[in-house]
Write a protein that holds these residues in place. Structure first.
Motif, PDB file in Angstrom:
ATOM      1  N   MET A 113       0.800  -1.336  -0.029  1.00  0.00           N
ATOM      2  CA  MET A 113      -0.109  -0.117  -0.078  1.00  0.00           C
ATOM      3  C   MET A 113       0.697   1.243  -0.116  1.00  0.00           C
ATOM      4  SD  MET A 113      -2.736   1.095   2.799  1.00  0.00           S
ATOM      5  CE  MET A 113      -1.498   1.125   4.221  1.00  0.00           C
ATOM      6  N   ALA A 114       0.249   2.205  -1.012  1.00  0.00           N
ATOM      7  CA  ALA A 114       0.916   3.424  -0.789  1.00  0.00           C
ATOM      8  C   ALA A 114      -0.309   4.259  -0.181  1.00  0.00           C
ATOM      9  CB  ALA A 114       1.347   4.055  -2.010  1.00  0.00           C
ATOM     10  N   LEU A 115      -0.054   5.256   0.836  1.00  0.00           N
ATOM     11  CA  LEU A 115      -1.275   5.984   1.609  1.00  0.00           C
ATOM     12  C   LEU A 115      -0.756   7.399   1.559  1.00  0.00           C
ATOM     13  CD1 LEU A 115      -3.333   4.896   4.392  1.00  0.00           C
ATOM     14  CD2 LEU A 115      -2.344   7.236   4.488  1.00  0.00           C
ATOM     15  N   GLY A 116      -1.552   8.334   1.146  1.00  0.00           N
ATOM     16  CA  GLY A 116      -1.377   9.962   1.108  1.00  0.00           C
ATOM     17  C   GLY A 116      -2.048  10.304   0.057  1.00  0.00           C
ATOM     18  N   ARG A 117      -1.467  11.827  -0.322  1.00  0.00           N
ATOM     19  CA  ARG A 117      -2.387  12.376  -1.286  1.00  0.00           C
ATOM     20  C   ARG A 117      -1.792  11.879  -2.639  1.00  0.00           C
ATOM     21  NH1 ARG A 117      -1.062  17.704  -1.461  1.00  0.00           N
ATOM     22  NH2 ARG A 117       0.722  17.220  -0.078  1.00  0.00           N
ATOM     23  N   VAL A 118      -2.693  11.870  -3.688  1.00  0.00           N
ATOM     24  CA  VAL A 118      -2.104  11.306  -4.973  1.00  0.00           C
ATOM     25  C   VAL A 118      -1.928  12.587  -5.882  1.00  0.00           C
ATOM     26  CG1 VAL A 118      -2.378   9.735  -6.860  1.00  0.00           C
ATOM     27  CG2 VAL A 118      -3.160   9.177  -4.685  1.00  0.00           C
ATOM     28  N   VAL A 119      -0.472  13.185  -5.784  1.00  0.00           N
ATOM     29  CA  VAL A 119      -0.280  14.410  -6.273  1.00  0.00           C
ATOM     30  C   VAL A 119       1.080  14.313  -6.928  1.00  0.00           C
ATOM     31  CG1 VAL A 119      -2.077  15.691  -5.044  1.00  0.00           C
ATOM     32  CG2 VAL A 119       0.276  15.544  -4.235  1.00  0.00           C
ATOM     33  N   GLN A 120       1.654  15.200  -7.564  1.00  0.00           N
ATOM     34  CA  GLN A 120       2.813  15.463  -8.010  1.00  0.00           C
ATOM     35  C   GLN A 120       3.915  15.530  -6.857  1.00  0.00           C
ATOM     36  OE1 GLN A 120       3.775  15.637 -11.564  1.00  0.00           O
ATOM     37  NE2 GLN A 120       5.824  15.138 -10.688  1.00  0.00           N
ATOM     38  N   GLY A 121       4.984  14.613  -7.047  1.00  0.00           N
ATOM     39  CA  GLY A 121       6.101  14.732  -5.929  1.00  0.00           C
ATOM     40  C   GLY A 121       5.897  13.517  -5.158  1.00  0.00           C
ATOM     41  N   LYS A 122       4.797  12.760  -5.004  1.00  0.00           N
ATOM     42  CA  LYS A 122       4.598  11.631  -3.950  1.00  0.00           C
ATOM     43  C   LYS A 122       5.352  10.256  -4.529  1.00  0.00           C
ATOM     44  CE  LYS A 122       2.748  14.054  -0.585  1.00  0.00           C
ATOM     45  NZ  LYS A 122       3.448  13.980   0.618  1.00  0.00           N
ATOM     46  N   GLY A 123       5.801  10.384  -5.690  1.00  0.00           N
ATOM     47  CA  GLY A 123       6.499   9.077  -6.222  1.00  0.00           C
ATOM     48  C   GLY A 123       5.617   8.145  -6.878  1.00  0.00           C
ATOM     49  N   ILE A 124       4.223   8.582  -7.006  1.00  0.00           N
ATOM     50  CA  ILE A 124       3.157   7.537  -7.566  1.00  0.00           C
ATOM     51  C   ILE A 124       3.680   7.096  -9.030  1.00  0.00           C
ATOM     52  CG2 ILE A 124       0.725   7.042  -7.911  1.00  0.00           C
ATOM     53  CD1 ILE A 124       1.461   7.317  -5.082  1.00  0.00           C
ATOM     54  N   GLU A 125       4.070   7.958  -9.841  1.00  0.00           N
ATOM     55  CA  GLU A 125       4.359   7.599 -11.289  1.00  0.00           C
ATOM     56  C   GLU A 125       5.722   6.608 -11.215  1.00  0.00           C
ATOM     57  OE1 GLU A 125       4.957  10.677  -9.837  1.00  0.00           O
ATOM     58  OE2 GLU A 125       5.020  12.055 -11.253  1.00  0.00           O
ATOM     59  N   ARG A 126       6.643   6.835 -10.275  1.00  0.00           N
ATOM     60  CA  ARG A 126       7.780   6.073 -10.216  1.00  0.00           C
ATOM     61  C   ARG A 126       7.321   4.390  -9.720  1.00  0.00           C
ATOM     62  NH1 ARG A 126      12.827   6.805  -6.120  1.00  0.00           N
ATOM     63  NH2 ARG A 126      14.197   5.190  -6.956  1.00  0.00           N
ATOM     64  N   LEU A 127       6.327   4.655  -8.811  1.00  0.00           N
ATOM     65  CA  LEU A 127       5.822   3.494  -8.287  1.00  0.00           C
ATOM     66  C   LEU A 127       4.989   2.492  -9.416  1.00  0.00           C
ATOM     67  CD1 LEU A 127       5.164   1.684  -5.718  1.00  0.00           C
ATOM     68  CD2 LEU A 127       3.307   2.877  -5.335  1.00  0.00           C
ATOM     69  N   LEU A 128       4.262   3.307 -10.078  1.00  0.00           N
ATOM     70  CA  LEU A 128       3.658   2.494 -11.130  1.00  0.00           C
ATOM     71  C   LEU A 128       4.524   1.708 -12.167  1.00  0.00           C
ATOM     72  CD1 LEU A 128       0.551   4.628 -11.920  1.00  0.00           C
ATOM     73  CD2 LEU A 128       0.457   2.725 -10.442  1.00  0.00           C
ATOM     74  N   GLU A 129       5.664   2.630 -12.658  1.00  0.00           N
ATOM     75  CA  GLU A 129       6.453   2.037 -13.548  1.00  0.00           C
ATOM     76  C   GLU A 129       7.184   0.747 -12.820  1.00  0.00           C
ATOM     77  OE1 GLU A 129       8.999   5.532 -14.129  1.00  0.00           O
ATOM     78  OE2 GLU A 129       7.674   6.270 -15.692  1.00  0.00           O
ATOM     79  N   MET A 130       7.472   1.003 -11.431  1.00  0.00           N
ATOM     80  CA  MET A 130       8.359  -0.299 -10.899  1.00  0.00           C
ATOM     81  C   MET A 130       7.366  -1.498 -10.844  1.00  0.00           C
ATOM     82  SD  MET A 130      10.120   1.712  -7.877  1.00  0.00           S
ATOM     83  CE  MET A 130      10.786   0.423  -7.074  1.00  0.00           C
ATOM     84  N   TRP A 131       6.025  -0.954 -10.530  1.00  0.00           N
ATOM     85  CA  TRP A 131       5.110  -2.091 -10.618  1.00  0.00           C
ATOM     86  C   TRP A 131       4.817  -2.922 -11.719  1.00  0.00           C
ATOM     87  CZ3 TRP A 131       2.984  -4.871  -6.631  1.00  0.00           C
ATOM     88  CH2 TRP A 131       1.830  -5.588  -6.936  1.00  0.00           C
ATOM     89  N   SER A 132       4.948  -2.107 -12.967  1.00  0.00           N
ATOM     90  CA  SER A 132       4.674  -2.807 -14.419  1.00  0.00           C
ATOM     91  C   SER A 132       5.728  -3.582 -14.656  1.00  0.00           C
ATOM     92  CB  SER A 132       4.453  -1.404 -15.020  1.00  0.00           C
ATOM     93  OG  SER A 132       5.646  -0.880 -15.570  1.00  0.00           O
ATOM     94  N   GLN A 133       7.058  -3.572 -14.092  1.00  0.00           N
ATOM     95  CA  GLN A 133       7.980  -4.308 -14.469  1.00  0.00           C
ATOM     96  C   GLN A 133       8.207  -5.571 -13.641  1.00  0.00           C
ATOM     97  OE1 GLN A 133      11.571  -1.700 -14.951  1.00  0.00           O
ATOM     98  NE2 GLN A 133      10.147   0.010 -15.194  1.00  0.00           N
ATOM     99  N   LEU A 134       7.328  -5.706 -12.679  1.00  0.00           N
ATOM    100  CA  LEU A 134       7.633  -6.911 -11.806  1.00  0.00           C
ATOM    101  C   LEU A 134       7.254  -8.025 -12.783  1.00  0.00           C
ATOM    102  CD1 LEU A 134       5.919  -5.828  -8.486  1.00  0.00           C
ATOM    103  CD2 LEU A 134       8.301  -6.150  -9.123  1.00  0.00           C
TER     104      LEU A 134
END
Length: 780
Positions: free
Chosen positions: A45-66
């Motif tokens: 889980m990632a918990l917090g505001r889903v906005v620029q700067g929270k690293g969500i884009e990076r997380l999605l890219e890492m998740w897609s490569q698993l």
């Protein structure tokens, strides 16, 4: 020097599947379907505001490569409010399509219960690019979650407790594979092992750091640190909130003074009330004395009454539970009339005054405006300050409804006249009768019904059991009889309790209960006795057994059978879960909340009632480990009492049972109850009154001195009236308010923010006003 903000951690562990069940019950149907589909998977889980700067884009890219094998066993849950523009332009292009759709992350949106998500998840990730104090990460660590974090300055303080990102997808893959052998059942051990972390980063740890800084600092630094402490720690420094110097500031927020913040105070108030309701006012009085504030300028006013109290500090030397702050807490309320003495205690500047604002029960519905005005002046022993008139304006709306009889949610609690006499007089005297009457009257005013309030146990002696001339209304003398001291002060609808007999001899028990049935069925020639018989014959009950164990069940059944045979009109109250085998012999069940939730909703018969029992089990009974259930100890904020109507609604409770209101007074010969209310490992546990004696604290007579906690219960009981009326007159709105505030998840997970309960009550009042206007009870 930086002292991080303290984190509010969950008080007790929640098993993963239970947390997930509680969460899904609170979701929209679409989200619930998505979450239930992966309920058997592991969640990162990632918990917090889903906005620029929270690293969500990076997380999605890492998740897609698993690897697919990992994505099949794990699910990525992203919890928090989503910025729609950011989602559309930055995240949507990264979401999965085609064969990868089943592995797409779930965006759960904003949540009112982040702590449930922490216990529902199996791992936590934060790839923020910048953080101050990483509260969400700390909360996850405190819940025992393994955590993967980005290497940024804000995460440095928690690096020893978490796994740091070393690369991109490889770091996430290694992290998840290392967790591959873990089971959900190991989480309790992880949670226990994080106990030191919770102490270090919790509120209590923050207070300790501030205190260390404060005591080491001098001059300007000390002043600056104190100001910071008051801004960031209004809840726990046990000094006054930081508001302007030499003022009087008023609030209607139902909260302990130690927990109030500067924004709690206002100059103008809009309030809804029911006829007969009493609201509590809290006045922070900084350096003023003289005539007490009074009501002026009322227009078309209902009958209003102000009764003022002076708040006294009660010392707390031992914490009632782990993390509780020792020191002085405002709790005892000394009734005052006329004026406040202009010679304050040396060194004391801020004084807390409280007022009961009571609306007469015969008040007509409608609106009125009035002012509470203070013409108090600076203390003679203080710095010279200009006299000022302070005014607070009230817009009052009396709702066109009557409160229920019986009350929607009474509290039943033991009051022991002998303990009261011991605390007031040092021995039993004839004054015990009028003193008992004063206490019972005060209890009823605070919506508490007394248990075991007998000065003399009737029918104990053999000759009394056999005597046909025994007069319960006269014994041991008219002024000290049960009828004069207790029954006369009870509401007419209130059932009365009978004293039990503790004999193990079946024949003696049967004779005892038969004598009671004879009395209740009697037609005495004495008029007072006849009135008492008639009054007590309406649904009498007996507190038959307290917390029976499994080994006690046979003896309990025998005692209940003796009662049924000897006095079939008397109901039995037992603090036990309503097992099916007991439904016929016991009428009133009062289990602990933890037992009620563990065993599930009971199936009751038409003659059964369900209460809830509050005891020291809530704060730990000596093990210092709080269960998370609501209780009445001094250190708690008001939410621990205000939550009861919401819990009663959830469990369909008709009453709350609290074991005593003056239990510590049994030690009055050896303990000064004004200086030490430590009992059953809790401060004030089982004691909601203080013995008001002439010559002490400005008192001139023996009077009951209520506690703030008693006032908070009264408001909770009034809140229950709004529940009952809203359910009857506007059920859709009632359900909407419940869903909106979602204050109670379980007996251990509920809102600790006292303001939430005021806001929810006001919305219920608005529902009632809307229903009244729609039905023509009042003009829009």
């Amino acid at each position: 020097l930086t002292v991080p903000n303290g984190v509010s951690f969950a008080e007790n562990f929640i098993e993963r599947n239970r947390a997930r069940n509680w969460l899904t019950q609170r979701m929209s149907s679409d989200l619930r379907a998505s979450v239930e589909a992966v309920s058997r998977k592991r969640w990162i889980m990632a918990l917090g505001r889903v906005v620029q700067g929270k690293g969500i884009e990076r997380l999605l890219e890492m998740w897609s490569q698993l690897p697919t094998s990992l994505k099949e066993s794990w699910r990525l849950m992203i919890v928090g409010p989503v910025d729609s523009t950011f989602f559309k332009h930055a995240l949507e292009p990264l979401l999965f399509f085609g064969e990868d759709v089943p592995f797409s992350p779930i965006f759960a949106g904003q949540t009112a219960h982040p702590e449930l998500w922490h216990f529902a998840a199996d791992a936590f990730v934060s790839l923020s690019e910048q953080e101050g104090m990483p509260l969400a990460v700390c909360e996850a660590l405190g819940a025992g979650l393994p955590v993967l974090i980005s290497d940024i300055e804000g995460h440095r303080m928690i690096m020893p407790f978490a796994t740091k990102i070393q690369g991109d997808a490889d770091s996430l893959e290694r992290f998840l594979r290392e967790l591959g052998s873990a089971t959900p059942y190991e989480r309790i051990n992880d949670w226990l092992h994080r106990d030191a972390f919770r102490r270090q980063f919790g509120i209590a740890g923050m207070v300790s750091k501030y205190k260390a800084v404060y005591h080491a600092a001098e001059g300007v630094i000390a002043s600056a640190v104190r100001s910071l402490a008051l801004v960031f720690l209004p809840l726990l420094l046990l000094s006054s909130s930081s508001i302007a110097h030499a003022q009087q500031s008023l609030t209607l927020d139902v909260e302990r003074p130690e927990y109030l913040q500067s924004e709690s105070y206002a100059e103008e108030f809009e309030i809804f009330v029911l006829p007969g309701e009493t609201r509590l006012l809290t006045l922070r009085n900084d350096g003023f004395c003289g005539l007490l504030p009074k009501i002026v300028g009322a227009t078309e006013a209902p009958k209003l009454k102000l009764q003022w109290y002076r708040g006294l500090s009660i010392p707390v030397r031992n914490p009632s539970y782990e993390g509780a702050k020792t020191g002085n807490y405002i709790d005892a309320l000394i009734p005052v009339n006329g004026a406040i003495d202009c010679a304050p205690v040396a060194g004391a500047k801020v004084e807390w005054l409280f007022a009961d604002l009571t609306i007469d029960e015969d008040s007509r519905p409608g609106e009125t405006t009035f002012t509470i005005e203070s013409a108090m002046h600076p203390s003679e022993n203080d710095e010279p300050l200009p006299t000022q008139i302070r005014r607070w304006r009230f817009h009052l709306r009396v709702l066109p409804y009557r409160m229920s009889e019986p009350w929607a949610l009474p509290l039943s609690a033991e009051f022991t006249p002998w303990f009261a006499s011991l605390a007031h007089f040092g021995k039993s005297t004839e004054q015990e009768g009028p003193l008992t009457r004063a206490y019972v009257n005060s209890m009823v005013q605070h919506r508490v019904l007394p248990l075991k309030a007998w000065i003399k146990h009737p029918f104990k002696k053999q000759e009394e059991q056999l005597s046909g001339s025994f007069l319960l209304s006269r014994d041991p003398q008219p002024g000290m009889s049960y009828g004069e001291t207790v029954v006369s002060e009870l509401p007419r609808w209130a059932s009365v309790d009978l004293p039990r007999i503790d004999s193990k001899e079946p024949d003696e028990r049967l004779r005892y209960w038969s004598r009671w049935q004879e009395f209740l069925n009697g037609s005495a020639e004495d008029s007072k006795e006849a009135q008492l018989q008639k009054r007590m014959a309406s649904k009498p009950f007996v507190y038959l057994w307290d917390e029976p164990t499994q080994e006690d069940l046979l003896s309990l059944s025998e005692a209940a059978e003796s009662l049924r045979l000897g006095a079939p009109s008397v109901a039995a109250l037992v603090t036990i879960y309503p097992w099916q085998s007991l439904l016929d012999s016991i009428q009133i069940f009062a289990p602990l909340l933890q037992v009620l939730e563990r065993e599930g909703p009971p199936v009751l018969g038409p003659s059964n009632e369900l209460w809830a029992y509050v005891s020291c089990m809530s704060h730990g009974c000596g093990n210092d480990r709080s269960s998370g259930e609501p209780d009445f100890v001094i250190e708690r904020n008001a939410s621990y009492i205000r939550v009861w109507p919401w819990i009663a609604e959830q469990h369909d409770l008709s009453r709350v049972l609290y074991y005593s209101v003056n239990n510590i007074w049994r030690k009055a010969k050896t303990t000064n109850v004004w200086e030490d209310v430590w009992d059953f490992s809790g401060n004030g546990d089982g004691t909601l009154y203080y013995p008001g004696r002439p010559g002490e604290h400005g008192l001139t007579a023996h009077v009951p001195v209520p506690s703030l906690r008693l006032k908070y219960w009264r408001q909770a009981s009034f809140d229950a009236e709004y529940f009952l009326l809203a359910k009857k007159h506007h059920p859709n709105c009632f359900e909407s308010v419940k869903e909106k505030f979602d204050l109670v998840v379980s007996a251990t997970h509920w809102s600790r923010n006292s303001t939430d309960y005021d806001l929810a009550r006001d919305e219920l009042a608005a529902c009632l006003l809307d229903a009244a206007e729609s039905s023509g009870l009042v003009q829009p």
